[in-house]
Design an enzyme around this catalytic site. Structure first.
Site, mmCIF file in Angstrom:
data_model
loop_
_atom_site.group_PDB
_atom_site.id
_atom_site.type_symbol
_atom_site.label_atom_id
_atom_site.label_comp_id
_atom_site.label_asym_id
_atom_site.label_seq_id
_atom_site.Cartn_x
_atom_site.Cartn_y
_atom_site.Cartn_z
ATOM 1 N N LYS A 1 44.623 28.588 39.364
ATOM 2 C CA LYS A 1 45.866 28.816 40.113
ATOM 3 C C LYS A 1 46.847 27.677 39.826
ATOM 4 O O LYS A 1 48.028 27.895 39.574
ATOM 5 C CB LYS A 1 45.587 28.854 41.627
ATOM 6 C CG LYS A 1 45.080 30.179 42.173
ATOM 7 C CD LYS A 1 45.061 30.141 43.701
ATOM 8 C CE LYS A 1 44.558 31.435 44.309
ATOM 9 N NZ LYS A 1 44.559 31.457 45.778
ATOM 10 N N GLU B 1 32.001 34.165 43.013
ATOM 11 C CA GLU B 1 32.799 33.034 43.508
ATOM 12 C C GLU B 1 31.997 32.153 44.455
ATOM 13 O O GLU B 1 32.251 30.965 44.561
ATOM 14 C CB GLU B 1 34.055 33.558 44.225
ATOM 15 C CG GLU B 1 35.300 33.309 43.407
ATOM 16 C CD GLU B 1 36.579 33.785 44.079
ATOM 17 O OE1 GLU B 1 37.427 34.289 43.341
ATOM 18 O OE2 GLU B 1 36.732 33.673 45.306
ATOM 19 N N HIS C 1 24.257 56.333 31.322
ATOM 20 C CA HIS C 1 24.635 56.722 29.963
ATOM 21 C C HIS C 1 25.475 55.645 29.301
ATOM 22 O O HIS C 1 26.201 55.907 28.352
ATOM 23 C CB HIS C 1 25.379 58.060 30.008
ATOM 24 C CG HIS C 1 24.522 59.145 30.593
ATOM 25 N ND1 HIS C 1 23.743 59.977 29.830
ATOM 26 C CD2 HIS C 1 24.280 59.483 31.888
ATOM 27 C CE1 HIS C 1 23.075 60.807 30.613
ATOM 28 N NE2 HIS C 1 23.383 60.522 31.871
HETATM 29 O O1 PA5 Z 1 37.807 34.660 47.971
HETATM 30 C C1 PA5 Z 1 38.756 33.962 47.748
HETATM 31 O O2 PA5 Z 1 38.983 32.927 48.404
HETATM 32 C C2 PA5 Z 1 39.767 34.336 46.692
HETATM 33 O O3 PA5 Z 1 39.357 35.416 45.947
HETATM 34 C C3 PA5 Z 1 41.099 34.670 47.331
HETATM 35 O O4 PA5 Z 1 40.924 35.757 48.210
HETATM 36 C C4 PA5 Z 1 42.142 35.012 46.281
HETATM 37 O O5 PA5 Z 1 42.262 33.957 45.373
HETATM 38 C C5 PA5 Z 1 43.485 35.290 46.939
HETATM 39 O O6 PA5 Z 1 43.863 34.190 47.713
HETATM 40 P P1 PA5 Z 1 44.933 34.338 48.857
HETATM 41 O O7 PA5 Z 1 44.377 35.219 49.904
HETATM 42 O O8 PA5 Z 1 45.164 32.939 49.338
HETATM 43 O O9 PA5 Z 1 46.144 34.928 48.238
#
Ligand code: PA5
Length: 461
Positions: free
Chosen positions: A436, A294, A323
């Site tokens: 989202k 990310e 393995h």
């Molecule tokens: O790292 C990030 O920003 C995302 O993975 C969020 O943690 C994830 O989308 C969940 O978002 P939120 O904490 O707003 O529910």
């Protein structure tokens, strides 16, 4: 302190085509890396930079409030149920799996020092959820709902189901079974918490989900199950001090960042494998995969130019994946850089009894499983070099709160430095936001009608 060994990426060992002349590269990039490190440290307190995660190790106030709440609730709950997804779940899962006794939830209360069991629900699979609800006694369960935005569809739908069930089972008392971790002021969960009067903890401003493990997001569940969060944070602080060093020769996060960057951009190693030789560190790989993917997978650089960069992270665990994946890593495309995590001393030892004399297995008798696992780690590293495949190794003395704090924080800083080398914003996630928004549209959220119409058309084609 963690040990970092990067000899297996050198051109001396792998040849010029696959290896790096590390001394030359460290010299060449020293000033650039020094500037990146100085910039990160000088900007970390500025609002809007999303660098507040660099201050979390020093947040004594959070540690104090979390410990106070954990002490207050001790003995009241048999189960902690964490609701969250992505960065709101993976750090918690990684640290709990690493630091709690294996098979924690199957142990007796005495074996758990009378600490609760802990469950993470990080998906919305109806069968899994129903399955868990069937085994949990909600009267003895504390639900920790974690969402920074306060509106993530997965987490909030889980929460709505749980809130309803708790209310049905417990009547007015249900509020005492909910603790919310969310933004200080914004988001629907904050609003609901204020209206309903839940106990809450704050995810500080400018801390992104995947960098939030050392905020209340992680600290609260850890304290509730008795993990020593002070030792964990000491590890973070000590690593932070070490990584303030602007000389790449003395900064292991910078070294590994540069190695990953150069291996991708110069040697075509655009797959980054995380392979701990420890089942307890299995979810560290999951956590790493998220922070790496990310943070670094971006289609524009900081100047707005199209780039589409980002090495693809892959999770593995030793010895299991020897393995499964190692055949590919040794003989398939030479496009991977493997990070091994090796543990010197395990918490326990297990001797293999001398019960068979057969040549094929007799040699195992009298040795320990510990020796076997680490021998396999070393054998795999060396074999990869034989095949000219680059790999680095991070070694932990043992799996302790202190060392886990060090490890995860080092990987966070490594990610931030790598992002700066790619000249991208490592702290946003427009690609996640887009999906989202499409989900909101499909599920009929107000304000998303136009997207819904476009989506329906695309889906029907
Ligand atoms: O790292 C990030 O920003 C995302 O993975 C969020 O943690 C994830 O989308 C969940 O978002 P939120 O904490 O707003 O529910």
């Amino acid at each position: 302190m963690l040990e970092f060994n990067c000899k297996n990426v050198s051109a001396e060992r792998l040849g010029e085509g696959n290896g790096l002349n590390l001394e030359d590269e460290f010299n060449k990039y020293n000033d650039k890396i020094a500037k990146i490190i100085s910039d990160l440290n000088s900007k970390k307190d500025k609002p809007g930079q999303w660098l507040q995660w660099m201050n979390l190790g020093y947040s004594e106030e959070t540690v104090w409030f979390v410990k106070e709440y954990a002490a207050m609730t001790q003995g009241r709950f048999e189960n902690i149920l964490v609701l969250g997804i992505g960065g709101s779940a993976l750090g918690g899962m990684a640290v709990c799996e690493a630091l709690l006794k294996p098979y924690w939830n199957l142990l007796s209360p005495e074996q758990r020092n009378n600490m609760p069991r802990i469950f993470f629900l990080d998906n919305i699979d109806p069968d899994q959820m129903n399955g868990l609800l069937n085994v949990l006694d909600l009267k003895k369960t504390l639900v920790n709902v974690i969402t920074k935005s306060g509106s993530t569809a997965e987490t909030m739908s889980q929460f709505m189901i749980l809130k309803n069930r708790l209310e049905e089972e417990l009547g007015d008392d249900y509020r005492k079974h909910i603790v919310a971790t969310t933004d200080q002021t914004t988001g629907i969960l904050r609003q609901i918490s204020n209206e309903e009067g839940y106990k809450t903890f704050v995810i500080p401003d400018d801390v992104g989900g995947r960098f939030s493990v050392f905020s209340a997001v992680g600290l609260l569940p850890f304290a509730l199950v008795g993990i020593d969060i002070e030792d964990l944070m000491q590890g973070v602080k000590d690593m932070d001090l070490a990584l303030k060093n602007t000389d790449i020769r003395h900064n292991i996060a910078a070294q590994n960042a540069l190695i990953h960057y150069l291996m991708d951009t110069q040697k075509g190693k655009n797959l980054a494998v995380m392979m701990p030789y420890s089942s307890r560190l299995k979810y560290v790989s999951d956590w790493f995969v998220q922070i790496w993917a990310e943070s670094l997978g971006k289609n524009k650089n900081l100047d707005g130019e199209p780039v589409c960069v980002g090495p693809t992270p892959i999770k593995a665990v030793g010895a299991t994946d020897q393995h499964s994946q190692i055949q590919l890593y040794n003989e398939g495309p030479n496009n991977k850089l493997i990070t091994f995590i090796r543990v010197k001393e395990f918490d326990s030892a297990l001797e293999i009894p001398k019960i068979f004399e057969y040549t094929g297995i007799g040699y195992l008798g009298g040795k320990t499983i510990n020796e076997l696992l680490n021998a396999e780690a070393d054998a795999t590293r060396v074999t990869l070099v034989d095949y000219q495949r680059p790999n680095v190794t991070i070694t932990l003395d043992n799996i302790s709160p202190y060392n886990i704090g060090q490890l995860l924080y080092m990987l966070e800083v490594q990610t931030a430095i790598t992002g700066a080398l790619y000249h991208i914003n490592a702290f946003d996630q427009p690609g996640v936001e887009q999906a989202k928004n499409y989900t909101y549209a499909l599920m009929g959220r107000a304000g998303y009608e136009e997207s819904a119409a476009v989506l329906q058309k695309k889906l029907s084609m």
